[in-house]
Design a protein around this motif. Structure first.
Motif, PDB file in Angstrom:
ATOM      1  N   ALA B 213      32.704  32.083 -95.313  1.00  0.00           N
ATOM      2  CA  ALA B 213      32.873  33.470 -94.883  1.00  0.00           C
ATOM      3  C   ALA B 213      31.987  33.784 -93.689  1.00  0.00           C
ATOM      4  O   ALA B 213      32.296  34.648 -92.878  1.00  0.00           O
ATOM      5  N   GLY B 214      30.857  33.076 -93.540  1.00  0.00           N
ATOM      6  CA  GLY B 214      29.945  33.380 -92.456  1.00  0.00           C
ATOM      7  C   GLY B 214      30.295  32.630 -91.181  1.00  0.00           C
ATOM      8  O   GLY B 214      30.198  33.178 -90.091  1.00  0.00           O
ATOM      9  N   PHE B 215      30.708  31.381 -91.300  1.00  0.00           N
ATOM     10  CA  PHE B 215      30.874  30.556 -90.102  1.00  0.00           C
ATOM     11  C   PHE B 215      32.310  30.079 -89.878  1.00  0.00           C
ATOM     12  O   PHE B 215      32.789  30.101 -88.759  1.00  0.00           O
ATOM     13  N   MET B 216      32.971  29.637 -90.952  1.00  0.00           N
ATOM     14  CA  MET B 216      34.286  29.029 -90.753  1.00  0.00           C
ATOM     15  C   MET B 216      35.381  30.068 -90.507  1.00  0.00           C
ATOM     16  O   MET B 216      36.271  29.869 -89.701  1.00  0.00           O
ATOM     17  N   ARG B 217      35.343  31.140 -91.266  1.00  0.00           N
ATOM     18  CA  ARG B 217      36.259  32.264 -91.074  1.00  0.00           C
ATOM     19  C   ARG B 217      37.696  31.851 -90.761  1.00  0.00           C
ATOM     20  O   ARG B 217      38.341  31.201 -91.560  1.00  0.00           O
ATOM     21  N   GLU B 218      38.189  32.229 -89.557  1.00  0.00           N
ATOM     22  CA  GLU B 218      39.597  31.968 -89.238  1.00  0.00           C
ATOM     23  C   GLU B 218      39.900  30.474 -89.174  1.00  0.00           C
ATOM     24  O   GLU B 218      41.050  30.062 -89.299  1.00  0.00           O
ATOM     25  N   GLN B 219      38.850  29.647 -88.995  1.00  0.00           N
ATOM     26  CA  GLN B 219      39.087  28.206 -88.939  1.00  0.00           C
ATOM     27  C   GLN B 219      39.667  27.708 -90.269  1.00  0.00           C
ATOM     28  O   GLN B 219      40.453  26.772 -90.307  1.00  0.00           O
ATOM     29  N   VAL B 220      39.217  28.344 -91.347  1.00  0.00           N
ATOM     30  CA  VAL B 220      39.757  27.986 -92.664  1.00  0.00           C
ATOM     31  C   VAL B 220      41.261  28.262 -92.684  1.00  0.00           C
ATOM     32  O   VAL B 220      42.064  27.430 -93.092  1.00  0.00           O
ATOM     33  N   CYS B 221      41.646  29.454 -92.205  1.00  0.00           N
ATOM     34  CA  CYS B 221      43.060  29.845 -92.236  1.00  0.00           C
ATOM     35  C   CYS B 221      43.900  28.959 -91.331  1.00  0.00           C
ATOM     36  O   CYS B 221      45.032  28.630 -91.637  1.00  0.00           O
TER      37      CYS B 221
END
Ligand code: SF4
Ligand code: SF4
Lengths: 292, 485
Positions: B213-221
């Motif tokens: 939630a802090g760093f990966m954010r949209e990269q996860v999606c």
């Protein structure tokens, strides 16, 4: 190799191509994020670390042990030991309890049945069979014919001290070798065998004098097997009217037994198995259903 | 066949095979969809964090936590439902319903799950809120990132990360509460008496929450989540998706430029190219380029654009939930249509209703007692000295009520005069074993059935084991056979 001046951009998507083409299909370059590449490198580093820390590489006669000295065998042994310690605790409750209490207390009964099942497979099954049905010379523990008695206590005593085992407390009952030792002659053996066979529901041999057989029986056998052939458990004299004969139910088998009886041996388990296990076995064997 | 790059016409090597992740600075916005998102965030996180503390009275023998997965005791509790290990098939049903619900959502409004309910979205939203509070909105954050390191910058950065870690830690902490009595484990955690596994799990979930939630954010999606790929195969031209109504927006231009065009009576779009829709997007998508894989359908660009439209005195809805089909219809001069009810949605809804109804039926009609029987295999039967035959069975009784209950075990189908006996049971009612089973427990018994002496039985006789509860008369049965020579 890099030719920045000659980049081809796909008109529809506006994405540059990698320059790879398969049958007219051009691969678009949607670059993977770098962090993912680094994750891949990290997994390689992790693998190398794993080789160092844990046992990994097989060598010719041994393997690299790893700096942690981790061993699944040692882990398993430790778990086994912990299990044994736990078992010993319930086991000690079994040692103190009476057989009847064990049988009627749910927790102890469950333990005794499980423990008995394992111990039976290891120690008793070779002779009595994995289903405890016995075979020629080895009693069937499933049925209700008991030479030495089938109560919990009887079974427990037999287990503990054995039969003709050499233990001081062992159950002993010796049938004399009427033929081999010359106590009866051949005719008398034929007569008594046919008499017993007739009483037990078998076909006696033709032309044998059953009345003479009865006399021989009453003179020589009745003191142990009883006038009614029902046997006597105190001396381990089997019930001759029962369905199961330990050494075979036929006139020939009876003759052989009168002539030179086989006297089977059951080992004494005291000292070889711990008291809790012997008690478990008694309860387990009794629960086969033939117990009295 | 592969053509070597050199031979490919007009080919060229790209600059980079791998790209640095572009840092995205989503801007705050307000409006209908933002409000819906806040509401859902409060509800979902509220449930997640607080549910373990909800109590549910199950009597003295069972845990009084409404939702609990008791791994050691092999039970799962969900309010009035208690799941035994052999009933995990409910989980299968639940998963089918969940999958179908996702499909249905998708058929109605595309990736709506991603935008509003996915944990990744919800926690990222919360983390973004913290970031905004500490480091400011988009413009300030960009400047803040570029600014030299001063004590003040360090302090603000540290504050942000501390708050993120706190949320992450509480997230991991709440997770373990579902696997143990919540108040107890909270006390144990605080006094360092909790099992090691609890600390390990809190550590893992704290780390993943903080990282994702802090760093990966949209990269996860975009890169890690498989759902967008499946999604693309499931959506269709009739599904509502966040759509830039280019038929109305184009040609775009600055407000001034477009006004001039209008004044001259030339065609001018409503989009004033202010980029607000792009600035608020948490995945960095310019929705005006059309439907994209990266768009999580959160609707924030709708809010942003609606605010602009209101400001310039144009009708809202330049960006809105719409279907591909409608744009084409409008271009062709037809009225838009919204077909929520179509074969796809009806089928998904029907499957959900069917599986849901089946599960509910199974749940409401399930037995609170159980019996399973295993016939002895060795020996299959035993002949007794009086000629009668005995069969041995291992019988397992289950009492799923949270109080001790007694049962009478009967074996039906045997001829008169037969006898039934249970090892370790001293109490009999009319010759039938009377067995007590503890609360919420199973009990295994050895049961012996004797045929009547002098009766010749066929090699195999079907029999029914009938377990009757002594107070309420609840009955469960199972079938087996009585074997004879
Ligand atoms: S394009 Fe709009 S709906 Fe899609 S992720 Fe961005 S802000 Fe959300
Ligand atoms: S917010 Fe609306 S007006 Fe502004 S650029 Fe986006 S679509 Fe155009």
């Amino acid at each position: 190799m890099t030719d920045t001046h000659n980049k081809e951009v796909d008109a529809l998507s506006g994405v540059e191509t990698t320059g790879h083409e398969w049958d007219g299909l051009k691969e678009l370059n949607n670059p993977l994020p770098k962090w993912w590449l680094y994750v891949f490198y990290a997994t390689i580093v992790w693998a190398i670390g794993y080789w160092i820390v844990y046992p990994s590489w097989p060598l010719l006669t041994t393997y690299t042990a790893g700096v942690l000295g981790n061993s699944q065998r040692a882990d398993a042994l430790a778990a086994l030991e912990a299990g044994m310690a736990e078992r010993a605790q319930i086991g000690s409750a079994l040692v103190d309890a009476s057989l009847d209490d064990i049988r009627s207390t749910q927790g102890m009964l469950d333990f005794a049945m499980a423990n008995g099942r394992a111990a039976f497979g290891d120690n008793c099954a070779p002779c009595h069979g994995s289903g405890a049905t016995g075979s020629l010379g080895y009693p069937n523990l499933q049925d209700d014919a008991w030479i030495w008695g089938g109560t919990l206590d009887d079974i427990h005593t037999t287990l503990k001290y054995g039969i003709r085992s050499g233990h001081d407390e062992a159950r002993i009952g010796d049938m004399p070798a009427f033929g081999r030792d010359g106590l009866l002659d051949k005719d008398e053996i034929d007569q008594v065998a046919s008499y017993v066979a007739a009483q037990a529901g078998l076909e006696p041999e033709a032309g044998v004098d059953l009345a003479a057989g009865e006399t021989v029986y009453l003179d020589n056998c009745a003191s142990c097997h009883g006038e009614d052939l029902k046997g006597m458990r105190e001396v381990g004299a089997p019930d001759l009217t029962a369905a199961n004969y330990l050494y075979g139910k036929s006139v020939a088998a009876i003759k052989a037994q009168v002539n030179a009886p086989r006297n089977g041996v059951m080992p004494a388990w005291e000292g070889r198995l711990d008291p809790a296990t012997i008690k478990s076995l008694a309860v387990y064997v009794h629960a086969f259903g033939g117990g009295e | 066949m592969r053509v070597e790059p050199d031979a490919a016409v007009g080919s060229g090597q790209p600059d980079e095979w791998f790209a640095s992740a572009k840092k995205i600075y989503p801007m705050a916005t307000h409006g209908t969809f933002r409000r819906i998102k806040w509401a859902l965030l409060f509800i979902t996180l509220g449930i997640y964090y607080l549910l373990p503390f909800v109590r549910w009275d199950r009597g003295p023998e069972a845990p009084d936590q409404a939702v609990l997965i008791d791994l050691a005791g092999r039970r799962a509790y969900f309010f009035f439902i208690e799941i035994w290990p052999q009933e995990v098939y409910y989980l299968t049903g639940l998963l089918i319903v969940a999958a179908m619900a996702l499909f249905l959502m998708n058929a109605v409004a595309g990736r709506i799950w991603c935008g509003y309910l996915c944990p990744q979205t919800v926690w990222t939203d919360l983390f973004l809120w913290v970031e905004r509070k500490v480091e400011g909105d988009r413009r300030e954050r960009i400047a803040f990132d570029k600014a030299p390191w001063t004590a003040k910058k360090v302090a603000r950065r540290a504050t942000k990360h501390f708050l993120w870690l706190m949320i992450a830690w509480w997230t991991g902490g709440a997770w373990v509460l579902y696997f143990a009595d919540a108040p107890t484990i909270v006390y144990e955690l605080a006094t360092f008496q909790a099992p090691v596994s609890a600390y390990v799990w809190i550590g893992i979930l704290t780390a993943t929450t903080y990282l994702l939630a802090g760093f990966m954010r949209e990269q996860v999606c975009i890169y890690m989540c498989p759902w967008p790929r499946i999604q693309a195969a499931l959506t269709d031209e009739k599904a509502l998706n966040v759509t830039y109504r280019w038929d109305r927006g184009e040609p775009r231009g600055s407000l001034k430029h477009n006004r001039e065009l209008e004044a001259k009576g030339l065609p001018a779009g409503d989009c004033i190219d202010c980029n607000q829709c792009y600035f608020v997007c948490p995945t960095g998508v310019d929705i005006r380029k059309g439907m994209q894989l990266d768009c999580i359908q959160c609707g924030l660009c709708i809010d942003a654009c609606d605010n602009i439209m209101t400001k310039i005195g144009k009708p809202t809805g330049l960006i809105g939930y719409d279907t591909d089909e409608n744009i084409e219809r409008r271009v062709a001069g037809k009225e838009p249509v919204y077909e929520i009810v179509r074969p796809r949605t009806v089928i998904y809804a029907a499957i959900i209703a069917l599986v849901g109804a089946l599960m509910l039926y199974a749940l409401l009609s399930r037995d609170f007692a159980g019996i399973s029987v295993l016939h002895d295999r060795n020996p299959i039967f035993v002949t007794q000295s009086d000629g009668s035959v005995r069969n041995g069975y291992t019988v397992r009784l289950m009492n799923k009520r949270n109080h001790a209950r007694s049962f009478v075990l009967n074996v039906e189908g045997m001829p008169g005069g037969s006898r039934i006996e249970a090892v370790g049971i001293d109490q009999y009612v009319d010759g039938r074993p009377f067995i007590e089973v503890g609360p919420d427990q199973t009990r295994e018994l050895r049961v012996l059935v004797h045929s009547p002496a002098g009766t010749k039985m066929p090699p195999s006789t079907p029999v029914t084991f009938r377990l009757t509860e002594s107070v309420m008369g609840e009955v469960v049965t199972t079938k087996d056979y009585f074997k004879a020579p």
